[in-house]
Structures are given as C-alpha cells and as structure tokens.
Scaffold this active site. Structure first.
Site, PDB file in Angstrom:
ATOM      1  N   CYS A 209       0.844  -1.199   0.000  1.00  0.00           N
ATOM      2  CA  CYS A 209       0.000   0.000   0.000  1.00  0.00           C
ATOM      3  C   CYS A 209       0.883   1.254   0.000  1.00  0.00           C
ATOM      4  O   CYS A 209       1.846   1.314   0.736  1.00  0.00           O
ATOM      5  CB  CYS A 209      -0.877  -0.026   1.255  1.00  0.00           C
ATOM      6  SG  CYS A 209      -2.030   1.345   1.365  1.00  0.00           S
ATOM      7  N   SER A 210       0.650   2.237  -0.769  1.00  0.00           N
ATOM      8  CA  SER A 210      -0.480   2.387  -1.655  1.00  0.00           C
ATOM      9  C   SER A 210      -0.091   2.126  -3.110  1.00  0.00           C
ATOM     10  O   SER A 210      -0.709   2.674  -4.034  1.00  0.00           O
ATOM     11  CB  SER A 210      -1.061   3.797  -1.496  1.00  0.00           C
ATOM     12  OG  SER A 210      -0.007   4.761  -1.691  1.00  0.00           O
TER      13      SER A 210
END
Lengths: 76, 131
Positions: free
Chosen positions: A14-15
C-alpha cells in the site's frame, strides 16, 4: 468491444497497487475492464473503497492462493 | 474543483515513516477528488532537491521494513499526487532561503516557493495535516 487490462501489482505494498490502478485507468477507454493482481491484503480492501468514492464500477474481488484479484470497469 | 474537500499537508520531518505517511495521504487524497496542497519545510525540503537520493532514516522497525520491502518510495508518491491527482506541492520560502535553494534546483513537480501568508490563506477552511 470492451477490453480487459491486467495490472500486476503483486509484491507491492500500500499504496502501490492503488496508484498503479489509477495510472492504468487513465490508459483505458470508458467501459473497459481492469483486473488488478495484488498480494497486499490492505490494498484489496482499499481499492474497492476508492472505486466507490470516485464512482467507477466494482465488478468483483476474489482471493486465490494469496493473490487478490480486483476487477473494475471504468465508467467515466 | 470548488466543491472539493481541501487537504493541506505540512511536511517537516526528515524521517522515513513521517515522509511516507505524508506522501500516502497526499497521493490517495489527490486521486480521490480532493484538492491537495503540500507545503514542504524544515528538514523535509532537502529531499526534494532535483535528483536527490538522500536516504531518509527510519525512526523505528516499520521504517526499516519500508526500506526492506517493496513499498513505493515517498518521492514517487508525491510525484504521482501531482501527475495523477493534480496536487500542488510548494516549498516553504523560509526553508528555501535557509538552504540557499532556488526554484530551478527542486524536482519538476515542486512548484514555486510559498510564504506562510499564502499557505494559511490556501489552507483556510480545509483539513490540515502535519508530519
């Protein structure tokens, strides 16, 4: 005929997968489908939330052998 | 974008975890329809000198994991906030002066120097985050 684009974001955290999707969604036509492959569980939850927020279509999410497949259709 | 939510992010730290979180909020915020402004100052600014690959030290174990695993670098996320989400990133004019930096010496996605009066005006009425 709508086409399906695969975004292979396996191994990214992430991200990363979400940002790869967002870069990829600009490259396809409205109506086209994108399938994101991710090994990051957080991203598998985050991407559908982003889709809901911005208003594209979430076709479905499934997990197979530690890989999440998130299918989206660009709607605008 | 007049009806967009405004998110202003003040980035001061030279620590990896702080920079990473700021970059994540900036990039995800910007691509989710928010009007994002990033204000770079103090010890964070030097990382944005053009071509800088200065290593941001970790504060703790998660910062070390960010290094070890395939996490998008914070500078990439800030650049994507601009290129994919139309975020605005501006350096603090005071920090620019202290470091002796000119606008042309910063990364392309970083805009002109901004003073506090302008930043406070731009941030008014929106969310403000500080890292």
């Amino acid at each position: 005929m709508a086409e399906k684009k695969i975004i292979d974001a396996r191994g990214s955290f992430c991200s990363g997968p979400l940002m790869e999707l967002i870069a990829g969604i600009k490259m396809v036509e409205i109506g086209d489908e994108i399938e994101v492959l991710s090994t990051d569980k957080g991203s598998a939850a985050e991407i559908p939330q982003w889709i809901k927020k911005v208003g594209h279509e979430l076709i479905g999410t499934r997990e197979e052998a530690g890989i999440w497949y998130v299918n989206i259709r660009r709607t605008k | 974008m007049s009806d967009a939510n405004k998110i202003s992010i003040i980035v001061l730290s030279d620590k990896r975890e702080q920079l990473q979180m700021a970059a994540m909020i900036a990039s995800v915020g910007a691509v989710s329809g928010n009007e994002v402004l990033v204000f770079l100052s103090m010890n964070a600014l030097r990382y944005f000198a053009r071509g800088s690959d200065i290593h941001a030290p970790a504060e703790g174990p998660v910062g070390e994991l960010i290094d070890a695993k395939n996490v998008p670098p914070f500078k990439t996320l800030f650049e994507q906030a601009v290129s994919l989400g139309d975020a605005k990133i501006h350096p603090c004019s005071m920090a620019m002066d202290l470091l002796g930096l000119e606008h042309g010496q910063l990364e392309d996605y970083v805009g002109e120097a901004m003073g506090l009066t302008m930043f406070l005006d731009a941030a008014q009425g929106g969310q403000v985050w500080s890292f």
